[in-house]
Design an enzyme around this catalytic site. Structure first.
Site, mmCIF file in Angstrom:
data_model
loop_
_atom_site.group_PDB
_atom_site.id
_atom_site.type_symbol
_atom_site.label_atom_id
_atom_site.label_comp_id
_atom_site.label_asym_id
_atom_site.label_seq_id
_atom_site.Cartn_x
_atom_site.Cartn_y
_atom_site.Cartn_z
ATOM 1 N N VAL A 116 0.960 -1.247 -0.038
ATOM 2 C CA VAL A 116 0.052 0.025 -0.099
ATOM 3 C C VAL A 116 0.851 1.135 -0.107
ATOM 4 O O VAL A 116 0.679 2.299 -0.838
ATOM 5 C CB VAL A 116 -1.079 0.026 1.192
ATOM 6 N N CYS A 117 1.896 1.149 0.932
ATOM 7 C CA CYS A 117 2.513 2.534 1.170
ATOM 8 C C CYS A 117 3.577 2.856 0.210
ATOM 9 O O CYS A 117 4.191 3.999 -0.027
ATOM 10 C CB CYS A 117 2.989 2.687 2.495
ATOM 11 N N LEU A 118 4.417 1.500 -0.173
ATOM 12 C CA LEU A 118 5.384 1.791 -1.130
ATOM 13 C C LEU A 118 5.257 1.556 -2.458
ATOM 14 O O LEU A 118 5.899 2.404 -3.251
ATOM 15 C CB LEU A 118 6.457 0.655 -0.831
#
Length: 199
Positions: A116-118
């Site tokens: 999700v974040c990367l």
């Protein structure tokens, strides 16, 4: 885009290494991922690498960034981009402005979670002409499947996957220099497993 990542052409981006979000890591050891992220921050301090920290909704379940960042990189911590909930950090104007302000075209990125974040900012940065290395042992996902598919998406988009010891060695270039000596000490104390004495 420069192939070799050096202290002169690279910046470090640490995305959402928050005490709550870190608990979502299941594909690798959570404490190990935290240790690698902290080691990246220490390497950045040694090399004077521009560093952008960002978090999402620190006052909610995600929690604050790991406190070691405040001790290691106090200026970057104070200037961290606190997103209001934007998933893809690259689409947050304050985050992107902070990255652009580094003046660097090579980005070393780690994020929690990978899936999700990367994955999204790493791909978007490549599409805008940045060289990107994603540090996989300082990132992690809740599921093996989402981790694997995210890695595949990043590689297909041109993101280079790496590990903490590998990117530190690439940045060091020469262990005999003063910075190289500090970095190899960091590897032995913070990154590599203990060397077992010979039987």
């Amino acid at each position: 885009m420069t192939t070799l990542f050096t202290p002169q052409n690279s910046a470090l981006l640490l995305i959402d290494h928050q005490v709550g979000t870190m608990q979502l890591i299941r594909n690798i050891d959570t404490d190990g991922a935290r240790r690698m992220a902290i080691a990246l921050a220490k390497a950045a301090r040694i090399l004077g690498l521009p560093t952008v920290l960002t978090s999402s909704q620190e006052d909610r379940i995600q929690g604050p960034l790991v406190p070691e960042f405040a001790e290691i990189l106090p200026e970057a911590f104070a200037a961290r981009v606190q997103r209001a909930g934007v998933v893809n950090a690259w689409t947050d104007p304050a985050f992107k402005a902070a990255v652009e302000a580094t003046g660097r075209r090579n980005l070393i990125i780690a994020g929690v979670t990978t899936d999700v974040c990367l994955v999204f900012p790493a791909i978007d940065a490549v599409q805008e002409g940045y060289g990107v290395q994603a540090v996989m042992d300082a990132s992690g996902s809740p599921f093996e499947l989402s981790e694997a598919t995210s890695r595949g998406r990043m590689q297909a988009a041109g993101v280079v996957l790496t590990a903490t010891n590998t990117i530190i060695a690439e940045l060091a270039q020469n262990w005999s220099t003063p910075h190289g000596q500090q970095l190899i000490q960091l590897l032995f104390t913070d990154v590599l497993p203990p060397i077992m004495p010979a039987a």
